[in-house]
Design a protein around this motif. Structure first.
Motif, PDB file in Angstrom:
ATOM      1  N   ILE A   1       0.706  -1.178  -0.115  1.00  0.00           N
ATOM      2  CA  ILE A   1       0.153   0.076  -0.029  1.00  0.00           C
ATOM      3  C   ILE A   1       0.944   1.342  -0.163  1.00  0.00           C
ATOM      4  O   ILE A   1       0.626   2.211  -0.903  1.00  0.00           O
ATOM      5  N   ALA A   2       1.811   1.126   0.962  1.00  0.00           N
ATOM      6  CA  ALA A   2       2.811   2.576   0.877  1.00  0.00           C
ATOM      7  C   ALA A   2       4.175   2.057   1.452  1.00  0.00           C
ATOM      8  O   ALA A   2       4.167   1.255   2.203  1.00  0.00           O
ATOM      9  N   VAL A   3       5.222   2.889   1.143  1.00  0.00           N
ATOM     10  CA  VAL A   3       6.539   2.638   1.599  1.00  0.00           C
ATOM     11  C   VAL A   3       7.132   4.172   2.377  1.00  0.00           C
ATOM     12  O   VAL A   3       6.887   5.053   1.104  1.00  0.00           O
ATOM     13  N   ASP A   4       7.525   4.135   3.227  1.00  0.00           N
ATOM     14  CA  ASP A   4       8.444   5.435   3.536  1.00  0.00           C
ATOM     15  C   ASP A   4       9.673   4.954   3.917  1.00  0.00           C
ATOM     16  O   ASP A   4       9.999   3.874   4.553  1.00  0.00           O
ATOM     17  N   VAL A   5      10.601   5.744   3.566  1.00  0.00           N
ATOM     18  CA  VAL A   5      11.928   5.321   3.777  1.00  0.00           C
ATOM     19  C   VAL A   5      12.682   6.743   4.456  1.00  0.00           C
ATOM     20  O   VAL A   5      12.451   7.912   4.053  1.00  0.00           O
ATOM     21  N   SER A   6      13.344   6.537   5.633  1.00  0.00           N
ATOM     22  CA  SER A   6      14.054   7.619   6.480  1.00  0.00           C
ATOM     23  C   SER A   6      15.502   7.422   6.431  1.00  0.00           C
ATOM     24  O   SER A   6      16.052   6.270   6.217  1.00  0.00           O
TER      25      SER A   6
ATOM     26  N   ALA B   1      -4.558  -9.377   3.372  1.00  0.00           N
ATOM     27  CA  ALA B   1      -4.943 -10.405   2.320  1.00  0.00           C
ATOM     28  C   ALA B   1      -3.941 -10.912   1.561  1.00  0.00           C
ATOM     29  O   ALA B   1      -4.032 -11.727   0.975  1.00  0.00           O
ATOM     30  N   SER B   2      -3.035  -9.844   1.041  1.00  0.00           N
ATOM     31  CA  SER B   2      -2.234 -10.262  -0.159  1.00  0.00           C
ATOM     32  C   SER B   2      -0.706 -10.268   0.270  1.00  0.00           C
ATOM     33  O   SER B   2       0.051 -10.252  -0.576  1.00  0.00           O
ATOM     34  N   ILE B   3      -0.501 -10.146   1.718  1.00  0.00           N
ATOM     35  CA  ILE B   3       0.884 -10.152   2.018  1.00  0.00           C
ATOM     36  C   ILE B   3       1.678 -11.547   1.619  1.00  0.00           C
ATOM     37  O   ILE B   3       1.203 -12.402   1.684  1.00  0.00           O
ATOM     38  N   SER B   4       3.069 -11.208   1.068  1.00  0.00           N
ATOM     39  CA  SER B   4       3.498 -12.300   0.819  1.00  0.00           C
ATOM     40  C   SER B   4       4.911 -12.653   1.536  1.00  0.00           C
ATOM     41  O   SER B   4       5.324 -11.439   1.924  1.00  0.00           O
ATOM     42  N   THR B   5       5.543 -13.707   1.831  1.00  0.00           N
ATOM     43  CA  THR B   5       6.730 -13.826   2.276  1.00  0.00           C
ATOM     44  C   THR B   5       7.894 -13.261   1.159  1.00  0.00           C
ATOM     45  O   THR B   5       8.818 -12.983   1.876  1.00  0.00           O
TER      46      THR B   5
ATOM     47  N   GLY C   1      -4.850  -1.841  12.004  1.00  0.00           N
ATOM     48  CA  GLY C   1      -6.319  -1.855  11.549  1.00  0.00           C
ATOM     49  C   GLY C   1      -6.554  -3.488  11.362  1.00  0.00           C
ATOM     50  O   GLY C   1      -5.869  -4.202  11.512  1.00  0.00           O
ATOM     51  N   PRO C   2      -7.858  -3.750  10.870  1.00  0.00           N
ATOM     52  CA  PRO C   2      -8.261  -4.863  10.494  1.00  0.00           C
ATOM     53  C   PRO C   2      -7.656  -5.673   9.281  1.00  0.00           C
ATOM     54  O   PRO C   2      -7.778  -6.794   9.293  1.00  0.00           O
ATOM     55  N   THR C   3      -7.010  -4.855   8.505  1.00  0.00           N
ATOM     56  CA  THR C   3      -6.602  -5.346   7.085  1.00  0.00           C
ATOM     57  C   THR C   3      -5.148  -5.135   6.760  1.00  0.00           C
ATOM     58  O   THR C   3      -4.940  -5.636   5.762  1.00  0.00           O
ATOM     59  N   ASN C   4      -4.585  -4.180   7.699  1.00  0.00           N
ATOM     60  CA  ASN C   4      -3.110  -3.783   7.067  1.00  0.00           C
ATOM     61  C   ASN C   4      -2.130  -4.491   8.206  1.00  0.00           C
ATOM     62  O   ASN C   4      -2.415  -4.632   9.432  1.00  0.00           O
ATOM     63  N   MET C   5      -0.850  -4.446   7.550  1.00  0.00           N
ATOM     64  CA  MET C   5       0.275  -4.789   8.539  1.00  0.00           C
ATOM     65  C   MET C   5       1.479  -3.846   8.359  1.00  0.00           C
ATOM     66  O   MET C   5       1.695  -3.658   7.037  1.00  0.00           O
TER      67      MET C   5
END
Length: 60
Positions: free
Chosen positions: A2-7, A26-30, A50-54
């Motif tokens: 969904i999103a990526v932040d880099v510091s 739901a679609s996270i893959s190793t 939340g209920p759907t994200n990691m």
């Protein structure tokens, strides 16, 4: 993914570059974690958002 932040290394409490990725559980893959590890990243946190994200936080 969904999103990526880099510091940069001078931002935040951790040493090194920080990558924070928000993933759809739901679609996270190793493959995402394996790609981070192959690049020398160390996963320092993986938590539900939340209920759907990691959110996965890694340092390089």
């Amino acid at each position: 993914m969904i999103a990526v932040d880099v510091s940069t290394p001078d931002v935040g409490a951790r040493d090194g570059w920080i990558i924070e990725a928000t993933l759809d559980r739901a679609s996270i893959s190793t493959g995402v974690l394996r790609t981070l590890a192959a690049g020398g990243a160390i996963v320092v946190d993986a938590s539900q958002q939340g209920p759907t994200n990691m959110v996965v936080t890694a340092t390089i």
